[in-house]
Design a protein around this motif. Structure first.
Motif, PDB file in Angstrom:
ATOM      1  N   LEU A 162       0.857  -1.192   0.000  1.00 27.19           N
ATOM      2  CA  LEU A 162       0.000   0.000   0.000  1.00 27.19           C
ATOM      3  C   LEU A 162       0.889   1.237   0.000  1.00 27.19           C
ATOM      4  CD1 LEU A 162      -2.574  -0.934   2.810  1.00 27.19           C
ATOM      5  CD2 LEU A 162      -2.801  -1.306   0.347  1.00 27.19           C
ATOM      6  N   PHE A 163       0.358   2.330  -0.547  1.00 25.59           N
ATOM      7  CA  PHE A 163       1.135   3.565  -0.603  1.00 25.59           C
ATOM      8  C   PHE A 163       0.322   4.762  -0.124  1.00 25.59           C
ATOM      9  CE2 PHE A 163       3.325   0.723  -3.398  1.00 25.59           C
ATOM     10  CZ  PHE A 163       4.652   0.991  -3.113  1.00 25.59           C
ATOM     11  N   ALA A 164       1.060   5.759   0.317  1.00 27.37           N
ATOM     12  CA  ALA A 164       0.525   7.094   0.636  1.00 27.37           C
ATOM     13  C   ALA A 164      -0.713   7.006   1.535  1.00 27.37           C
ATOM     14  CB  ALA A 164       0.278   7.871  -0.654  1.00 27.37           C
ATOM     15  N   ALA A 165      -1.819   7.636   1.133  1.00 27.82           N
ATOM     16  CA  ALA A 165      -2.985   7.718   2.011  1.00 27.82           C
ATOM     17  C   ALA A 165      -3.538   6.333   2.346  1.00 27.82           C
ATOM     18  CB  ALA A 165      -4.066   8.577   1.359  1.00 27.82           C
ATOM     19  N   ARG A 207      -5.899   2.441  -8.130  1.00 22.95           N
ATOM     20  CA  ARG A 207      -5.366   1.643  -9.236  1.00 22.95           C
ATOM     21  C   ARG A 207      -4.555   0.482  -8.692  1.00 22.95           C
ATOM     22  NH1 ARG A 207      -3.126   5.966 -13.524  1.00 22.95           N
ATOM     23  NH2 ARG A 207      -3.066   4.144 -14.900  1.00 22.95           N
ATOM     24  N   LEU A 257      -2.790   1.549  -5.431  1.00 25.84           N
ATOM     25  CA  LEU A 257      -2.230   2.888  -5.593  1.00 25.84           C
ATOM     26  C   LEU A 257      -3.341   3.940  -5.527  1.00 25.84           C
ATOM     27  CD1 LEU A 257       0.069   2.071  -8.660  1.00 25.84           C
ATOM     28  CD2 LEU A 257       0.583   1.782  -6.243  1.00 25.84           C
ATOM     29  N   PRO A 258      -3.266   4.841  -4.565  1.00 31.00           N
ATOM     30  CA  PRO A 258      -4.247   5.929  -4.525  1.00 31.00           C
ATOM     31  C   PRO A 258      -3.990   6.896  -5.686  1.00 31.00           C
ATOM     32  CG  PRO A 258      -2.572   6.260  -2.837  1.00 31.00           C
ATOM     33  CD  PRO A 258      -2.278   4.935  -3.488  1.00 31.00           C
ATOM     34  N   PRO A 259      -4.889   7.868  -5.908  1.00 31.34           N
ATOM     35  CA  PRO A 259      -4.708   8.763  -7.061  1.00 31.34           C
ATOM     36  C   PRO A 259      -3.313   9.397  -7.080  1.00 31.34           C
ATOM     37  CG  PRO A 259      -6.863   9.092  -6.100  1.00 31.34           C
ATOM     38  CD  PRO A 259      -6.123   8.156  -5.176  1.00 31.34           C
ATOM     39  N   ILE A 260      -2.712   9.355  -8.256  1.00 32.74           N
ATOM     40  CA  ILE A 260      -1.337   9.817  -8.452  1.00 32.74           C
ATOM     41  C   ILE A 260      -1.298  11.343  -8.437  1.00 32.74           C
ATOM     42  CG2 ILE A 260       0.317  10.036 -10.356  1.00 32.74           C
ATOM     43  CD1 ILE A 260      -0.231   7.027 -10.878  1.00 32.74           C
TER      44      ILE A 260
END
Lengths: 87, 157
Positions: free
Chosen positions: A14-17, A58, A81-84
């Motif tokens: 998982l990434f970021a938020a 994504r 992937l949350p919104p880039i």
């Protein structure tokens, strides 16, 4: 950690938020060998990330954008992937 | 179809954990292209993006934090560059992007492309920049007043 011969391992990242909401960055799932191959969408629900994968999230499999509904091969690395927001 | 950037050094991608000077990078890039002994391309387009000092909500920005997906981010930039080079006939591409904590005024992205003519150079450079912003895995968090907020997607332009 080495999977036994009777299991296959799938890594979920998982990434970021998304990472902060879930409170973890990476999980290694051991699945019984011979079980039906999960899809990223299955894993999203199985890991308690939500009922259905939101449209804005994504999926990447082995570091390439991929469908949330493709069966995952043993050893796959799946990332949500949350919104880039680069550049 | 053949990858137009397959040649030695025709595609250069670098992520920087520390501040970088885009003019030094550009000078190095041009030297490296000239080192191949070929005549310089007739057209180059360069874009330098810097961090603005306010958040999307209009508050003073202390810093941006840039997260990426090590491995995929670099590979994805390379795929986007190859696609763009194919469509526009670019001869060389250089992309530099910051990761980590980036301060207002610091360079966050450099996109440089070369081509035989100005049209392909400018259009190809713009298209690659837009592709990076929407298709390369980077995530920005704005820090303001000691509070961090993830940015939900990019502005249209």
């Amino acid at each position: 950690m080495t999977a036994s011969v009777n299991t296959t391992v799938i890594t979920v990242r998982l990434f970021a938020a998304l990472k902060e909401q879930a409170g973890w960055a990476e999980r290694r799932l051991e699945l019984p060998a011979g079980a039906p191959a999960p899809t990223p969408a299955h894993l999203w629900r199985q890991l308690g990330l939500g009922e259905t994968l939101p449209a804005q999230v994504r999926v990447a499999v082995n570091q390439v954008f991929a469908s949330a509904h493709q069966p995952l091969a043993p050893g796959a690395e799946v990332a949500f992937l949350p919104p880039i927001s680069g550049g | 179809m053949a990858d137009p950037l397959a040649g030695n050094g025709a595609l250069q991608v670098q992520l920087h954990a520390e501040r970088f000077d885009p003019l030094v990078v550009l000078a190095d890039w041009q030297r490296s292209l000239a080192a191949g002994g070929t005549e310089p391309a007739a057209a180059e387009a360069h874009f330098i993006g810097r961090v603005r000092g306010i958040t999307a909500a209009g508050a003073p920005l202390e810093a941006l934090e840039l997260e990426h997906y090590p491995g995929m981010t670099e590979a994805q930039i390379a795929r986007l560059a190859a696609d763009c080079a194919q469509r526009h006939g670019l001869r060389a591409v250089r992309v530099d992007h910051r990761v980590g904590r980036v301060l207002p005024g610091d360079t966050i992205v450099l996109v440089a492309v070369s081509a035989d003519r100005r049209g392909p150079a400018q259009r190809g450079g713009q298209e690659l920049l837009e592709a990076l912003k929407h298709e390369a895995p980077f995530w920005k968090r704005e820090w303001s007043g000691g509070v961090g907020s993830w940015v939900a997607g990019n502005t249209a332009y």
